[in-house]
Design a protein around this motif. Structure first.
Motif, short mmCIF file in Angstrom:
data_model
loop_
_atom_site.label_atom_id
_atom_site.label_comp_id
_atom_site.label_asym_id
_atom_site.label_seq_id
_atom_site.Cartn_x
_atom_site.Cartn_y
_atom_site.Cartn_z
N TYR A 1 -5.79 -3.14 -1.22
CA TYR A 1 -4.90 -2.89 -1.76
C TYR A 1 -3.37 -3.64 -1.72
N GLY A 2 -2.63 -3.84 -3.32
CA GLY A 2 -1.84 -4.38 -3.31
C GLY A 2 -1.60 -4.82 -4.88
N VAL A 3 -0.53 -6.40 -5.41
CA VAL A 3 -0.32 -6.22 -6.59
C VAL A 3 -1.61 -6.87 -7.30
N TRP A 4 -1.96 -6.44 -8.55
CA TRP A 4 -2.84 -7.22 -8.20
C TRP A 4 -2.48 -7.92 -10.58
N TYR A 5 -2.29 -8.89 -10.26
CA TYR A 5 -2.04 -9.68 -11.82
C TYR A 5 -3.61 -10.76 -12.14
N LEU B 1 -7.62 -12.85 -12.58
CA LEU B 1 -7.76 -12.04 -11.70
C LEU B 1 -7.56 -12.17 -10.16
N ALA B 2 -6.57 -12.04 -9.66
CA ALA B 2 -5.42 -12.00 -7.82
C ALA B 2 -5.04 -10.84 -7.81
N VAL B 3 -5.08 -11.03 -6.53
CA VAL B 3 -3.98 -10.07 -5.14
C VAL B 3 -3.03 -10.39 -5.20
#
Length: 495
Positions: A204-208, A345-347
């Protein structure tokens, strides 16, 4: 949906015999994840609780025990039907169908009844009430059944026999010894029995989009001042800093909870999970709520976000309308049809406040997701456990990871697989976190409190500007206190 004979009515358009299934399109998942086709959680009613304690069915309906052998350590009856109901979510159903085919190959005289549905509770609640549940259930999504209620009413089989059985790949190694740290403990609600097998392993986290972040000539922000700077840059280029599943704001904790843990320490999250008095009034909670509220105040949240569901918010984000979104690692598979090829895509672990935070940058939430249960009154509980044993093999784990871009509870299963950008980033985030991986249990232990009250009534109202952080905290603390005092709710504590 109340019929116990589900051949034609319980799972319209989704019921198949696995032998006749082909590849399936990807649907939707949840947290879990959890892990979901998310609408407001349908809370188990008192009639469900009462019926669970006195449902029909009995041992006379059980399949006879089969012959225990090295290849059949759980003594599965090789001619008995096994029924498997999967949550039809973001991970799709093909991985499960593939595992079912292995079961059918191993037990060619056994018929497997496989179905996928998004309506787990409304479909299966009547069958629990009648004492005729399936043998294996992926209990996930918006209609996830309350695991605490099921276990307290003795509706779940203890999975210890599965965990102590030889692993599918190595007879000298038990299944439990092949699992990622924390998976067994997550399935223990109270004491030693293990009621739940969390199959997916979710980051879980911030995806960007790394491409979008690069276009701003910025690195992922580690402090909140840096976060605001990045959001301001994005705003000037016509991109919102954030969006989220506004209709289902219990997605916000996917980044907010580990932020609270980073700022105040794991003990703050434990106190919240333990429903301790004033746990929500800790300064770390206030600091993090203030930070998120600032995103709203400064206009850094995509306009209209409170009215968006998970798919709409993810689509807007994938289209470059917003830079950051809080989510779980299922998002890569769930949004595969809208994420551009060059999105990269990255987290990341959540941004903190500043250098005074208790834990270092990189502190992240990762845990088991996609909870599988074997109903105690299923006709073929050994078959349900054997299906899980197959799924926890290296081959099935690799199949899951390669097809749905997510890790499994099996500790490995990535060798030889070309990792997708999001999965590669998730593995890197776990490596960076090291020991600083938190696992809040609110969404497992108190589903209604987490989703409807903390999520919708608290965080959702705050991020829509209808509550201040102080008002949201006061409201959430009252919800937590009421849950703590409610004797009809089973309570849990971190050991």
């Amino acid at each position: 949906m109340g019929s116990t004979s589900a051949e034609n009515t319980e799972y319209p358009e989704n019921t198949t015999n696995a032998a006749n299934t082909g590849s399936a399109g990807v649907g939707r998942r949840d947290l879990i994840k959890r892990s979901a086709a998310l609408g407001l959680i349908a809370v188990p009613t008192m009639s469900f609780l009462s019926a669970c304690a006195s449902g029909g069915g009995g041992d006379e309906d059980k399949a006879e025990t089969g012959k225990k052998t090295a290849k059949n350590p759980l003594a599965v009856n090789d001619t008995a039907q096994m029924e498997f109901v999967l949550f039809d979510g973001g991970f799709g159903k093909e991985y499960a169908e593939d595992a079912v085919k292995i079961y059918e190959t191993n037990f060619p005289e056994a018929k497997v009844k496989f179905a996928a549905t998004q309506k787990i509770q409304s479909t299966l609640q009547p069958r629990f009430n009648q004492g005729t549940p399936p043998d294996l259930i992926d209990n996930s999504g918006a209609e996830q059944m309350d695991m605490g209620v099921l276990s307290s009413k003795k509706q779940l089989a203890d999975l210890t026999p599965l965990l102590d059985a030889p692993s599918y790949d190595d007879p000298n190694k038990k299944v439990r010894d092949t699992l990622r740290p924390g998976i067994v403990e997550m399935g223990q609600l109270d004491g030693d029995p293990v009621w739940i097998m969390y199959y997916a392993y979710t980051v879980y986290g911030v995806w960007y989009s790394q491409k979008a972040l690069d276009s701003l000539d910025e690195q992922y922000p580690e402090t909140w001042d840096q976060m605001l700077t990045v959001c301001e840059k994005a705003k000037k280029k016509g991109m919102a800093g954030w969006t989220y599943a506004g209709k289902y704001p219990y997605y916000l904790p996917f980044s907010l909870y580990p932020m609270i843990g980073k700022v105040g320490g794991v003990e703050v999250l434990d106190a919240i999970d333990n429903l301790e008095p004033n746990a929500w009034k800790h300064p770390a909670v206030k600091a993090c709520f203030d930070a998120y509220y600032e995103l709203y105040q400064k206009g850094y949240v995509l306009k209209g976000t409170p009215g968006l569901d998970h798919i709409q918010s993810q689509t807007a984000w994938a289209q470059g309308k917003a830079l950051f979104i809080p989510n779980g690692s299922w998002v890569e598979n769930e949004s595969a049809n809208v994420i551009p090829e060059d999105f990269n895509l990255a987290v990341s672990a959540p941004t903190g406040i500043d250098s005074s935070d208790k834990l270092p940058f990189g502190t992240i939430w990762a845990s088991g997701g996609e909870p599988f249960i074997v109903p105690a009154k299923g006709k073929n509980t050994a078959g349900g456990m054997e299906q899980l044993r197959i799924m926890l093999s290296e081959a099935s784990s690799k199949n899951f990871t390669s097809k749905v871009k997510s890790l499994t509870a099996y500790n490995g299963g990535t060798d030889g697989i070309t990792l997708t950008p999001g999965l590669k980033s998730g593995v890197a985030a776990l490596e960076k976190a090291g020991e600083n991986v938190v696992n809040p249990r609110m969404q497992d232990w108190y589903v209604q409190l987490q989703k409807e009250q903390i999520g919708v009534s608290g965080l959702g109202e705050m991020m829509a500007g209808r509550l201040t952080p102080a008002e949201a905290i006061k409201k959430i603390q009252a919800f937590a206190d009421a849950t703590a005092k409610d004797s009809s709710i089973k309570h849990y504590k971190h050991q």
